[in-house]
Design a protein around this motif. Structure first.
Motif, PDB file in Angstrom:
ATOM      1  N   ASP A  78       0.827  -1.245   0.096  1.00 27.43           N
ATOM      2  CA  ASP A  78       0.071  -0.042   0.201  1.00 27.43           C
ATOM      3  C   ASP A  78       0.893   1.134   0.037  1.00 27.43           C
ATOM      4  O   ASP A  78       2.104   1.163   0.038  1.00 27.43           O
ATOM      5  CB  ASP A  78      -1.121  -0.122   1.125  1.00 27.43           C
ATOM      6  N   ASP A 119       1.554   3.276   2.291  1.00 27.81           N
ATOM      7  CA  ASP A 119       2.403   3.465   3.469  1.00 27.81           C
ATOM      8  C   ASP A 119       3.522   2.428   3.597  1.00 27.81           C
ATOM      9  O   ASP A 119       4.228   2.144   4.306  1.00 27.81           O
ATOM     10  CB  ASP A 119       1.651   3.405   4.600  1.00 27.81           C
ATOM     11  N   GLN A 120       3.777   1.631   2.362  1.00 24.95           N
ATOM     12  CA  GLN A 120       4.763   0.350   2.131  1.00 24.95           C
ATOM     13  C   GLN A 120       4.417  -0.793   3.145  1.00 24.95           C
ATOM     14  O   GLN A 120       5.257  -1.686   3.369  1.00 24.95           O
ATOM     15  CB  GLN A 120       6.278   1.253   2.457  1.00 24.95           C
ATOM     16  N   ASN A 121       3.191  -0.871   3.614  1.00 23.89           N
ATOM     17  CA  ASN A 121       2.601  -1.863   4.253  1.00 23.89           C
ATOM     18  C   ASN A 121       2.433  -3.225   3.381  1.00 23.89           C
ATOM     19  O   ASN A 121       2.214  -2.998   2.277  1.00 23.89           O
ATOM     20  CB  ASN A 121       1.398  -1.516   5.149  1.00 23.89           C
ATOM     21  N   ASN A 146       3.504  -4.734   8.538  1.00 24.95           N
ATOM     22  CA  ASN A 146       4.315  -3.604   8.414  1.00 24.95           C
ATOM     23  C   ASN A 146       5.284  -3.836   7.291  1.00 24.95           C
ATOM     24  O   ASN A 146       5.455  -5.306   6.793  1.00 24.95           O
ATOM     25  CB  ASN A 146       4.841  -3.069   9.650  1.00 24.95           C
TER      26      ASN A 146
END
Length: 267
Positions: free
Chosen positions: A27, A29-31, A66
């Protein structure tokens, strides 16, 4: 590592039941967001996350981690009463998760804006960025008018896509001769310029391709030069450019040209 190929991080996920990760997305947010197919009744579901109440063996979990795969952030679970196999998955810029499935079975949850309520071979759904709310749920197929039953139409991995705008593209093995009539609300409504037309029912399987817009990505602000008036997008001063507004789902517009001039026209 994109330079030397070294493994940066990894993790196990799931239960002792039969499970597989079918799709993975990253995503904004780099999740890391994984779509997991499971047969377990004990797959971890976050408190308050969306789940449907349905008796079934096959389930799809949307599970967010995460960037380093060290923390489970959020997970939800959708149960199908049929084989319920995922065919496409994407996470959009807002964090909403979109899933396309086949062979879902009966009693899948519809939303108020569902395209089709009658049980069919495909089920499309989307969750909001918190995974708490089902923002779209709908059957899709040749039983759109409720005049028959699903015909075991199906798809194969590798020929299905969901783009970041929440649009699904599928090429399927089609057993029915009534797809276009059903989807367009009757034979008289089928556009005359379609590349493919209805096929006789006795021809067996054929290939059918469909594109479906979930319409849940929110406002997309984009524009392009009008290629008829501006075949090239650069030139010497003075140079007049006519922009073509390609934004989606916007109601009001504001253009700032960077030279003190603004506009509220659509295009």
């Amino acid at each position: 590592n994109e330079v030397n190929g070294a493994l940066l991080s990894s993790t196990y996920v799931g239960t002792t039941a039969v499970e597989q990760i079918s799709h993975v997305q990253v995503d904004v947010d780099q999740n890391i967001v994984a779509l997991v197919r499971t047969t377990s009744n004990d797959y971890p579901v976050s408190q308050g996350a969306y789940t449907n109440v349905l008796a079934g063996t096959n389930k799809l979990a949307i599970h967010k981690f995460n960037a380093t795969l060290t923390t489970s952030i959020r997970s939800s679970l959708m149960t199908g009463s049929g084989t319920f196999f995922p065919s496409a998955f994407v996470v959009d810029l807002c964090g909403n998760a979109y899933v396309a499935t086949m062979a879902p079975g009966a009693n899948m949850p519809p939303t108020a804006d569902a395209f089709q309520l009658f049980q069919d071979d495909f089920y499309l759904y989307a969750l909001d960025r918190t995974f708490n709310e089902l923002i779209f749920g709908s059957y899709f197929g040749d039983n759109a008018l409720g005049t028959g039953s699903s015909s075991n139409d199906h798809c194969h991995m590798g020929v299905n896509r969901l783009d970041p705008q929440g649009i699904v593209y599928h090429s399927i093995c089609n057993n029915s001769g009534s797809w276009l009539s059903a989807v367009y609300g009757g034979a008289a409504n089928i556009p005359a310029n379609l590349i493919g037309r209805e096929k006789p029912q006795n021809y067996g399987q054929d290939i059918l391709t469909f594109k479906f817009n979930f319409d849940k990505t929110g406002v997309s602000a984009t524009f392009d030069p009008d290629r008829q008036l501006n075949p090239i997008d650069s030139g010497c001063i003075p140079y007049t450019v006519v922009f073509q507004n390609t934004s989606q789902q916007a109601r009001r517009f504001f253009w700032d040209f960077g030279d003190g001039n603004t506009s509220t026209q659509m295009s």
